[in-house]
Design an enzyme around this catalytic site. Structure first.
Site, PDB file in Angstrom:
ATOM      1  N   GLU A 127       0.843  -1.209   0.000  1.00  0.00           N
ATOM      2  CA  GLU A 127       0.000   0.000   0.000  1.00  0.00           C
ATOM      3  C   GLU A 127       0.876   1.256   0.000  1.00  0.00           C
ATOM      4  O   GLU A 127       0.566   2.250  -0.681  1.00  0.00           O
ATOM      5  CB  GLU A 127      -0.914  -0.034   1.228  1.00  0.00           C
ATOM      6  CG  GLU A 127      -1.799   1.181   1.453  1.00  0.00           C
ATOM      7  CD  GLU A 127      -2.981   1.257   0.502  1.00  0.00           C
ATOM      8  OE1 GLU A 127      -2.754   1.409  -0.706  1.00  0.00           O
ATOM      9  OE2 GLU A 127      -4.136   1.172   0.978  1.00  0.00           O
ATOM     10  N   THR A 180      -3.929   9.139  -4.462  1.00  0.00           N
ATOM     11  CA  THR A 180      -3.992   9.338  -3.020  1.00  0.00           C
ATOM     12  C   THR A 180      -2.909  10.319  -2.568  1.00  0.00           C
ATOM     13  O   THR A 180      -3.158  11.192  -1.737  1.00  0.00           O
ATOM     14  CB  THR A 180      -3.814   7.982  -2.296  1.00  0.00           C
ATOM     15  OG1 THR A 180      -4.910   7.143  -2.652  1.00  0.00           O
ATOM     16  CG2 THR A 180      -3.804   8.150  -0.785  1.00  0.00           C
TER      17      THR A 180
HETATM   18  N1  HSE Z   1      -7.121   7.212   4.481  1.00  0.00           N
HETATM   19  C1  HSE Z   1      -6.580   7.298   3.164  1.00  0.00           C
HETATM   20  C2  HSE Z   1      -6.754   8.715   2.666  1.00  0.00           C
HETATM   21  C3  HSE Z   1      -7.315   6.342   2.279  1.00  0.00           C
HETATM   22  O1  HSE Z   1      -7.873   9.217   2.762  1.00  0.00           O
HETATM   23  O2  HSE Z   1      -5.801   9.325   2.201  1.00  0.00           O
HETATM   24  C4  HSE Z   1      -6.926   6.403   0.837  1.00  0.00           C
HETATM   25  O3  HSE Z   1      -6.026   5.421   0.496  1.00  0.00           O
END
Ligand code: HSE
Length: 298
Positions: A127, A180
């Site tokens: 990830e 992201t």
């Molecule tokens: N918690 C993460 C974000 C999830 O909102 O950046 C996305 O991968």
């Protein structure tokens, strides 16, 4: 010597729970085949659906597989086939599905030497390749199913949260990509005390509502005063979609993960389908391609 697995899509953050809350979709996800082979190492032999790197070190599924493989003392290796249905950068846990799928499959073929939390530790490495930071709020629900809360990363602690029987999610996935890493870059480094109070009050009450099947309290808790104001600007027609979801009877709606997908939670499948119809009407006129998913939360 080989296993075929379904690796589910997930919704992270769930409004107030940035980087800690997430839930699993029961009918959207990737298929993967993991195979035990004589040749040592990890090899990705097939990728379908999207154009992703074949080198294991550059591929999310490969990196998590290598993180696990490097801890093993074995004289064989694994091949991985990836059939991707979840578009990368969609906000429904595409990288998490890949990262979880490879290690879950390998663990099954090895006779389950690792528990789910240990497998998630390996998946965090995959990830991190995609999002440039270590977070597990998509990984945890992909690995455990249902609703999860990541209590901490170091050490990794994952709590499984029960949810009411009749809870459904409706998700719209506009076919645009938001990385992201980019949607994390727009976030403030500091938050005000009053916003922090509102946010942790909502997280606490959402968890209580899920435990007690209190749909009205779920509705009252699904708010995000910290992240949504910054990220919603990156998502075309966000306010329109959110309002149409709420008007059609959703309990609440917010950005799914880092976007551009938008999720809502609904009581009952009928309402969830009504919400799907309402967002379809909004998006049909935008010229942007989209998918809509209705999923039960188990
Ligand atoms: N918690 C993460 C974000 C999830 O909102 O950046 C996305 O991968």
């Amino acid at each position: 010597n080989e296993i075929k697995i379904f690796s589910p899509a997930t919704v992270a953050n769930v409004a107030c729970g940035f980087d800690v809350l997430g839930f699993c979709l029961d009918n959207v996800g990737d298929d993967m085949v993991i195979r035990k082979v004589d040749k040592k190492g990890i090899k990705i032999t097939h990728i379908e659906g999207f154009d992703l790197p074949y080198e294991a070190e550059q591929n999310v599924a490969g990196v998590s597989a290598l993180a696990m493989y490097d801890t093993l003392d074995i004289d064989f290796g694994f091949e991985i086939e990836i059939y991707k249905n979840i578009k990368p950068g969609s906000g429904i846990g595409s990288s998490a599905a890949s990262a979880v799928g490879s290690v879950f499959g390998m663990n099954e073929l090895l006779g389950r030497p690792f528990n789910k939390t240990q497998l998630t530790e390996f998946a965090i490495k995959g990830e991190a390749l995609a999002s440039k930071c270590e977070h597990a709020d998509n990984l945890a629900p992909a690995m455990f199913g249902g609703f999860t809360l990541v209590k901490g990363i170091k050490p990794l602690q994952i709590l499984e949260i029960p949810s009411p029987d009749d809870l459904f999610a409706t998700i719209i996935h506009p076919q645009i990509e938001i990385k992201t890493s980019e949607s994390r870059a727009v976030l403030p480094k500091e938050v005000s005390l009053s916003d922090a109070i509102a946010q942790w009050s909502n997280v606490g009450s959402l968890i209580h509502a899920l435990h007690t099947s209190d749909y009205n309290l779920i509705k009252d808790s699904l708010h995000d005063v910290i992240i949504e104001p910054h990220r919603s600007k990156l998502i075309p027609h966000y306010e329109e979609v959110k309002n149409s979801m709420l008007n059609a009877g959703a309990l609440g709606a917010c950005i799914s993960g880092s976007g551009p997908s938008i999720f809502s939670l609904c009581k009952g499948e009928e309402t969830a389908k009504k919400v799907a119809g309402a967002i379809k009407n909004v998006y049909n006129s935008t010229g942007i391609d989209f998918d809509i998913h209705v999923s039960k939360i188990n």
